[in-house]
Design an enzyme around this catalytic site. Structure first.
Site, PDB file in Angstrom:
ATOM      1  N   GLN B  84      -2.680  68.125  12.548  1.00 21.30           N
ATOM      2  CA  GLN B  84      -3.376  66.995  11.953  1.00 21.30           C
ATOM      3  C   GLN B  84      -2.602  65.693  12.137  1.00 21.30           C
ATOM      4  O   GLN B  84      -1.428  65.706  12.499  1.00 21.30           O
ATOM      5  CB  GLN B  84      -3.600  67.256  10.452  1.00 21.30           C
ATOM      6  CG  GLN B  84      -2.341  67.638   9.700  1.00 21.30           C
ATOM      7  CD  GLN B  84      -2.623  68.518   8.483  1.00 21.30           C
ATOM      8  OE1 GLN B  84      -3.748  68.563   7.983  1.00 21.30           O
ATOM      9  NE2 GLN B  84      -1.611  69.206   8.002  1.00 21.30           N
ATOM     10  N   TYR B 114      -4.249  65.857 -10.294  1.00 25.46           N
ATOM     11  CA  TYR B 114      -4.555  66.990  -9.422  1.00 25.46           C
ATOM     12  C   TYR B 114      -3.491  68.073  -9.507  1.00 25.46           C
ATOM     13  O   TYR B 114      -3.793  69.250  -9.740  1.00 25.46           O
ATOM     14  CB  TYR B 114      -4.702  66.497  -7.977  1.00 25.46           C
ATOM     15  CG  TYR B 114      -4.951  67.604  -6.988  1.00 25.46           C
ATOM     16  CD1 TYR B 114      -6.205  68.202  -6.909  1.00 25.46           C
ATOM     17  CD2 TYR B 114      -3.936  68.060  -6.158  1.00 25.46           C
ATOM     18  CE1 TYR B 114      -6.425  69.233  -6.010  1.00 25.46           C
ATOM     19  CE2 TYR B 114      -4.158  69.091  -5.260  1.00 25.46           C
ATOM     20  CZ  TYR B 114      -5.407  69.673  -5.182  1.00 25.46           C
ATOM     21  OH  TYR B 114      -5.635  70.701  -4.303  1.00 25.46           O
ATOM     22  N   GLN B 115      -2.226  67.708  -9.337  1.00 33.31           N
ATOM     23  CA  GLN B 115      -1.151  68.708  -9.267  1.00 33.31           C
ATOM     24  C   GLN B 115      -1.015  69.467 -10.586  1.00 33.31           C
ATOM     25  O   GLN B 115      -0.829  70.685 -10.589  1.00 33.31           O
ATOM     26  CB  GLN B 115       0.196  68.027  -8.943  1.00 33.31           C
ATOM     27  CG  GLN B 115       0.173  67.013  -7.820  1.00 33.31           C
ATOM     28  CD  GLN B 115       0.141  67.624  -6.434  1.00 33.31           C
ATOM     29  OE1 GLN B 115       0.175  68.837  -6.288  1.00 33.31           O
ATOM     30  NE2 GLN B 115       0.058  66.785  -5.423  1.00 33.31           N
ATOM     31  N   ASP B 139       3.208  69.264   0.210  1.00 29.59           N
ATOM     32  CA  ASP B 139       3.830  68.087  -0.399  1.00 29.59           C
ATOM     33  C   ASP B 139       4.823  68.475  -1.497  1.00 29.59           C
ATOM     34  O   ASP B 139       5.712  67.694  -1.827  1.00 29.59           O
ATOM     35  CB  ASP B 139       2.755  67.137  -0.943  1.00 29.59           C
ATOM     36  CG  ASP B 139       1.773  67.839  -1.860  1.00 29.59           C
ATOM     37  OD1 ASP B 139       2.186  68.296  -2.933  1.00 29.59           O
ATOM     38  OD2 ASP B 139       0.579  67.925  -1.513  1.00 29.59           O
ATOM     39  N   GLU B 159       2.560  77.337   3.881  1.00 25.88           N
ATOM     40  CA  GLU B 159       2.045  76.042   4.369  1.00 25.88           C
ATOM     41  C   GLU B 159       2.055  76.091   5.893  1.00 25.88           C
ATOM     42  O   GLU B 159       3.054  76.482   6.494  1.00 25.88           O
ATOM     43  CB  GLU B 159       2.949  74.920   3.841  1.00 25.88           C
ATOM     44  CG  GLU B 159       2.843  73.580   4.563  1.00 25.88           C
ATOM     45  CD  GLU B 159       1.485  72.905   4.444  1.00 25.88           C
ATOM     46  OE1 GLU B 159       1.004  72.711   3.321  1.00 25.88           O
ATOM     47  OE2 GLU B 159       0.908  72.566   5.503  1.00 25.88           O
ATOM     48  N   ASP B 190       0.180  80.434   9.108  1.00 30.40           N
ATOM     49  CA  ASP B 190      -1.245  80.458   8.812  1.00 30.40           C
ATOM     50  C   ASP B 190      -1.514  81.322   7.575  1.00 30.40           C
ATOM     51  O   ASP B 190      -1.057  82.471   7.492  1.00 30.40           O
ATOM     52  CB  ASP B 190      -1.971  81.026  10.036  1.00 30.40           C
ATOM     53  CG  ASP B 190      -3.463  81.123   9.797  1.00 30.40           C
ATOM     54  OD1 ASP B 190      -4.060  80.107   9.417  1.00 30.40           O
ATOM     55  OD2 ASP B 190      -4.018  82.231   9.964  1.00 30.40           O
ATOM     56  N   ALA B 191      -2.268  80.785   6.636  1.00 29.87           N
ATOM     57  CA  ALA B 191      -2.504  81.493   5.375  1.00 29.87           C
ATOM     58  C   ALA B 191      -3.336  82.759   5.578  1.00 29.87           C
ATOM     59  O   ALA B 191      -3.152  83.747   4.866  1.00 29.87           O
ATOM     60  CB  ALA B 191      -3.198  80.558   4.387  1.00 29.87           C
ATOM     61  N   ASP B 209      -4.196  75.188  -2.562  1.00 30.97           N
ATOM     62  CA  ASP B 209      -4.135  73.722  -2.560  1.00 30.97           C
ATOM     63  C   ASP B 209      -4.391  73.273  -1.121  1.00 30.97           C
ATOM     64  O   ASP B 209      -3.496  72.806  -0.427  1.00 30.97           O
ATOM     65  CB  ASP B 209      -2.738  73.303  -3.039  1.00 30.97           C
ATOM     66  CG  ASP B 209      -2.530  71.795  -2.953  1.00 30.97           C
ATOM     67  OD1 ASP B 209      -3.517  71.060  -2.868  1.00 30.97           O
ATOM     68  OD2 ASP B 209      -1.352  71.371  -2.965  1.00 30.97           O
ATOM     69  N   TYR B 278      -9.976  60.429  -5.036  1.00 31.28           N
ATOM     70  CA  TYR B 278     -10.783  61.433  -4.338  1.00 31.28           C
ATOM     71  C   TYR B 278     -12.250  60.991  -4.367  1.00 31.28           C
ATOM     72  O   TYR B 278     -12.657  60.282  -5.292  1.00 31.28           O
ATOM     73  CB  TYR B 278     -10.623  62.809  -4.996  1.00 31.28           C
ATOM     74  CG  TYR B 278      -9.281  63.482  -4.740  1.00 31.28           C
ATOM     75  CD1 TYR B 278      -8.395  62.987  -3.783  1.00 31.28           C
ATOM     76  CD2 TYR B 278      -8.887  64.603  -5.448  1.00 31.28           C
ATOM     77  CE1 TYR B 278      -7.171  63.600  -3.550  1.00 31.28           C
ATOM     78  CE2 TYR B 278      -7.661  65.222  -5.225  1.00 31.28           C
ATOM     79  CZ  TYR B 278      -6.805  64.710  -4.270  1.00 31.28           C
ATOM     80  OH  TYR B 278      -5.600  65.316  -4.041  1.00 31.28           O
TER      81      TYR B 278
END
Lengths: 345, 345
Positions: B84, B114-115, B139, B159, B190-191, B209, B278
């Site tokens: 990305q 959010y967190q 993050d 992640e 990769d998840a 997340d 958002y």
């Protein structure tokens, strides 16, 4: 003096944005054409085309540094009353939009959240409201919501701008339908004058559905005005006032709470809800009661759901008793900043 | 072929916006200069300068017809990983901002909402969570929040993008501090692979997340992935998944709820909160539990407030037990569309 590029850009700015921006370097360069494509509450386009000496010039003082834009499908109305500039357009995703002085007041998609919450938070907190006053609210949405309450006998509304009422009647029939309730008594005029002449102990509830407190609505968040409101309420009567964004206007909220705690001897609370097209996507409400029968705003005694749909056969889209209670749950940062232990718990 | 005007405009568009826009008429016209002044999630500027044949071309498929813009004070970082485009800038009113593929992921001003919510909604709903998995979250903000829970022994994080971790380490120390917790075990990859290899009955809680489900994160909202998540949870274990906007993505939420009701035999709920930057100013959360000891998400059994500040000495800014309960109160339109009587009550 501006160069040709600057002149070209100024001419492309919708006048509704210009007004929100503050002073214009050259009044003569304003032009009536609304730029096709997008409506924005802050004319960010300037930053893309020209460099100006003082960028802060273009900030809306209520929410500097950000803008929310809606794609415009069609401009439906554009005019100027004695008080403000009025713009109605069809948006891409939010239905028809009403903007006053370049600030979004409502969209068809999310008006339910604002109109239902500002009305039912106060009216569902007291048993059998009978006399209700709306200040502002010329679009009719709050009237439409009040009309669900079968106990109500009189709905006074004091709106300063007849043109807002007329334009909404033409373009927002689902809101202005509120005026068709036979209990409604319309007073076109200044709310400060109206309140000064209002008899004492007259209303069970007063709802202040005003625009932002810059310009004509400024007096409506000041102490003398709140004092006339408190006097016009019966003992144990309630006020609900539009109270800005908890993310952006904490100091304004703090000031309003402090002022109202002095004036309203019952209880004073802040509540909030989600309205996507308002700055930061939230709007706050200030809820106050006068001395008298105690009012527990946090637990509605007069649930509206049981009264069924109103005469206009529109179901509640946003409000319910759980959302009512949830609206008083404040983020920790706000509790701390407002020291709300004394307000909301 | 484009004319000179179109070419000029294309060159002025930040590449982070271009990616979000979809196909480009001429790849060669992309240019690396981020336009000074404002960052926007939708490149509305095009509409102001040129008329193009197909306006839908410029819509972000996740929220067509609207844009939220933040004034850029300074670009701090701009690079591209294998996955990305990563942009960090200092904004006027929201502190530093992280955008991935042109979409705001977090700002310093509102990341707390959010967190804290995505972490404590699940972790405060179960007694003494020990093993926790985070998917995405490079993050570090979710790790920072998990670290408040003293019962937790292992925090796995999967992640995909090491560059996100590195960039956040440089520019968002208040989030990436979460990686400094000695309980954290980082898995870069990769998840979907990670979950396939994950032992069964391993985690008390899994927090997803992820970015929006277009592009690389798409698999993370599909049934096979949720099945591997359910298997990796212990009986009565909990999942919390980012679940988009209740105002904009009702069908997506409906699909996720339907899928999860089949897979998670405990309970399945939707919750929401306010995050100004958002789309629509809100974000939803999907909360699910597996068969086993029943979990009542609506009434937190493991309040975090009593555990004091975490080792990083940062107070909770948004979350508290009242906000937790309030997050499950849904607007009437959403209840109706989701037929949530079976979900949230």
């Amino acid at each position: 003096m501006m160069n040709a590029d600057e002149d070209r850009v100024w001419k492309a700015i919708p006048p509704c944005c210009l007004k929100a921006m503050g002073p214009c370097p050259d009044e003569a360069t304003r032009h009536d054409t609304v730029v096709s494509g997008w409506f924005s509450e802050v004319p960010f386009i300037l930053f893309l085309c020209i460099t100006v000496a003082d960028k802060s010039f273009y900030h809306n003082p209520m929410w500097p540094g950000e803008a929310h834009s809606l794609k415009v499908e069609k401009i439906l109305y554009h005019g100027r009353s004695d008080y403000q500039e009025i713009l109605v357009f069809e948006s891409y995703g939010y239905g028809k939009v009403l903007a006053l002085d370049g600030i979004v007041q409502l969209t068809e998609k999310d008006e339910c959240a604002y109109q239902e919450m500002i009305t039912h938070l106060p009216l569902c907190s007291i048993p059998s409201p009978k006399n209700v006053l709306v200040i502002g609210g010329g679009d009719g949405g709050v009237l439409r919501e009040i009309s669900r309450h079968l106990s109500v006998e009189v709905i006074d509304i004091c709106e300063i701008d007849q043109l807002v009422i007329d334009v909404c009647n033409d373009f927002f029939p689902n809101l202005s339908v509120g005026f068709k309730d036979p209990r409604v008594r319309l007073h076109v005029g200044d709310a400060v004058d109206f309140m000064r002449k209002s008899p004492p102990n007259n209303y069970d509830a007063i709802i202040i559905d005003s625009s932002d407190p810059i310009g004509p609505a400024q007096e409506l968040v000041e102490k003398p005005f709140f004092e006339t409101v408190a006097k016009a309420l019966r003992p144990g009567g309630v006020l609900c006032n539009q109270a800005e964004s908890m993310w952006l206007h904490t100091h304004l909220i703090q000031d309003m709470l402090s002022t109202c705690r002095v004036i309203f001897k019952g209880s004073v609370h802040f509540a909030w809800t989600s309205v996507p097209t308002y700055p930061s996507g939230t709007i706050g409400f200030l809820l106050c009661s006068t001395e008298g029968p105690p009012v527990n705003f946090l637990d509605p005694v007069n649930p509206i759901e049981t009264q069924g749909v109103n005469k206009f056969r529109r179901e509640l889209r946003f409000y319910n008793s759980e959302i009512h209670r949830a609206a008083f749950a404040l983020p920790s940062f706000l509790k701390k900043e407002l020291r709300t232990t004394s307000y909301n718990s």
